[in-house]
Design a protein around this motif. Structure first.
Motif, short mmCIF file in Angstrom:
data_model
loop_
_atom_site.label_atom_id
_atom_site.label_comp_id
_atom_site.label_asym_id
_atom_site.label_seq_id
_atom_site.Cartn_x
_atom_site.Cartn_y
_atom_site.Cartn_z
N SER A 69 0.79 -1.15 -0.03
CA SER A 69 0.09 -0.06 -0.04
C SER A 69 0.92 1.07 0.07
N THR A 70 0.67 2.13 -0.99
CA THR A 70 1.64 3.10 -1.10
C THR A 70 1.10 4.64 -0.75
N GLY A 71 -0.06 4.63 -0.75
CA GLY A 71 -0.78 5.97 -0.25
C GLY A 71 -0.31 6.53 0.94
N THR A 72 -0.32 7.81 0.79
CA THR A 72 -0.34 8.60 2.27
C THR A 72 -1.25 9.44 2.64
N TRP A 73 -1.72 9.88 3.79
CA TRP A 73 -2.71 10.79 4.32
C TRP A 73 -1.82 11.70 5.29
N ARG A 74 -2.07 13.04 5.09
CA ARG A 74 -1.48 14.14 5.58
C ARG A 74 -2.53 14.83 6.47
N ILE A 75 -2.38 15.33 7.49
CA ILE A 75 -3.18 16.01 8.46
C ILE A 75 -2.51 17.06 8.95
N VAL A 322 -7.75 4.91 5.35
CA VAL A 322 -7.21 3.57 4.93
C VAL A 322 -7.64 3.42 3.50
N ALA A 323 -8.79 3.92 2.94
CA ALA A 323 -9.08 3.79 1.53
C ALA A 323 -7.84 4.59 0.90
N CYS A 324 -7.45 5.62 1.13
CA CYS A 324 -6.65 6.32 0.55
C CYS A 324 -5.27 5.96 0.49
N ILE A 325 -4.85 5.33 1.63
CA ILE A 325 -3.44 4.36 1.54
C ILE A 325 -3.41 3.28 0.72
N ASN A 326 -4.62 2.53 1.01
CA ASN A 326 -4.65 1.23 0.15
C ASN A 326 -4.70 1.65 -1.33
N SER A 327 -5.55 2.53 -1.87
CA SER A 327 -5.55 2.81 -3.12
C SER A 327 -4.37 3.59 -3.98
N GLY A 328 -3.34 4.02 -3.08
CA GLY A 328 -2.34 4.51 -3.48
C GLY A 328 -2.22 5.96 -3.84
N GLN A 329 -3.30 6.79 -3.33
CA GLN A 329 -3.36 8.07 -3.44
C GLN A 329 -2.57 8.82 -2.33
N GLN A 330 -2.26 10.18 -2.67
CA GLN A 330 -1.56 11.24 -1.63
C GLN A 330 -2.64 12.07 -1.30
N CYS A 331 -3.19 11.91 -0.06
CA CYS A 331 -4.37 12.86 0.41
C CYS A 331 -3.90 13.75 1.44
N THR A 332 -4.53 14.85 1.49
CA THR A 332 -4.53 15.98 2.57
C THR A 332 -5.92 16.06 3.15
N ALA A 333 -5.74 16.05 4.15
CA ALA A 333 -7.14 16.32 5.18
C ALA A 333 -7.48 17.98 5.02
#
Length: 333
Positions: A69-75, A322-333
């Motif tokens: 799992s290559t995604g990241t979630w930043r907050i 979890v959905a962001c990380i498992n789908s390989g996205q780079q997300c920001t809250a």
């Protein structure tokens, strides 16, 4: 309990100990005589600082495998401009007011102290978006004050000087290089580093690192970096992410979460949850003997740096992470 249902298919030497014993004895003697020997205001010993150019290049991170799992979630929860500090540690020493004997910086949940409960945390305000009431904290960083003018705060515990407000605080949740991740359970407690790392010979200190903003390929774990003019000092905290699938805490406050192995794989009886990384950056006066707050016997050693965390995200937000990380996205809250 959220997490398991989503997916049910990781020593200190005699010399270190001897040095620590001698240092603690010297500190005790200074305290008894009312003389700090300059230790309080001049930072750590010279050997605790290193020019970043002298630090070896870090080895590469584990390669991502098929199914990783290559995604990241930043907050963005701010950088504690409010000056929220206390000398409690609700993760490591719950119920013991002042038990840390050093100050922590806090972002996220604004009510965190030694007496916090799951209920009080869930009812509190937060500096994070999306109703993330998680608590994130680490020891403050200080610079010695000019002419001893900034003898502040925990002077009885030899933590004195001007507290530096971070320039930035990056909170990032990451995946696993070998598999997908499952949601963390609400109120999961996590620690990284060891507030007794110096006196215990470096045990549990390998996942806290130091570097410079313009030299990120060089990482030091046992010394404070001297950064070139214009670069920031950066502290990096990587948290364990292999959950036992049953409890949010454990008697030693560590056994319920483990670190993955060198390849990034969790032990077979654990479940990979999003891995929290905290990066705290500071502008430090060139040549300054800056130090972290610590227990007195730790002598401000960088080996005693540590961070703590309690997950108080709403289930819906954790599911998004979890959905962001498992789908390989780079997300920001």
């Amino acid at each position: 309990m959220r997490g398991i249902e989503a997916w049910s298919s990781s020593s200190g030497s005699f010399i270190h100990i001897f040095v620590a014993f001698v240092a603690v004895a010297a500190l005790a003697a200074c305290s008894a005589s009312g003389d700090s020997g300059g230790m309080d205001d001049s930072g750590a010993p010279p050997a605790d600082y290193v020019d970043i150019s002298q630090v070896p290049v870090a080895p590469p991170v584990p390669a991502v495998q098929l199914g990783g799992s290559t995604g990241t979630w930043r907050i963005d929860c701010g950088r504690n401009m409010q000056g929220i500090h206390n000398s409690d540690n609700v993760v490591a020493d719950p119920g013991i007011v002042g038990g840390a004997h050093h100050f922590h910086d806090y972002v996220g949940n604004v009510s965190t102290n030694a007496l916090s409960t799951d209920q009080s945390l869930a009812a509190a305000a937060t500096t994070c978006p999306d109703d993330d009431k998680s608590t994130y904290y680490w020891p403050v960083l200080r610079e010695p004050g000019p002419d001893n003018a900034a003898r502040l705060d925990n002077s009885a515990d030899h933590n004195m000087g001007r507290i530096l407000v971070p320039d930035s605080v990056l909170l990032e949740y990451r995946g696993s290089p070998v598999s997908s991740v499952v949601p963390m359970p609400e109120f999961l407690r996590a620690s990284t580093g060891n507030p007794h790392g110096f006196s215990q010979g470096g045990v549990n200190s390998e996942h806290v690192q130091w570097t410079c903003s313009g030299t990120r390929d060089r990482i030091t774990r046992q010394q404070y970096p001297r950064c070139p003019q214009g670069q920031q000092v950066v502290r990096i905290f990587d948290f364990p992410n292999c959950w036992n699938g049953r409890t949010t805490d454990s008697p030693n406050h560590r056994a319920h979460l483990q670190f993955p192995d060198a390849a990034g794989a969790c032990p077979s009886d654990t479940f990979p949850v999003p891995q929290l990384r905290m990066e705290i950056s500071y502008t430090v006066t060139p040549g300054s003997n800056y130090t972290i707050d610590s227990f007195p016997e730790e002598l401000h050693s960088p080996i005693s740096d540590h961070g703590d965390y309690i997950d108080v995200m709403p289930d819906s937000l954790m599911d998004r992470v979890v959905a962001c990380i498992n789908s390989g996205q780079q997300c920001t809250a």
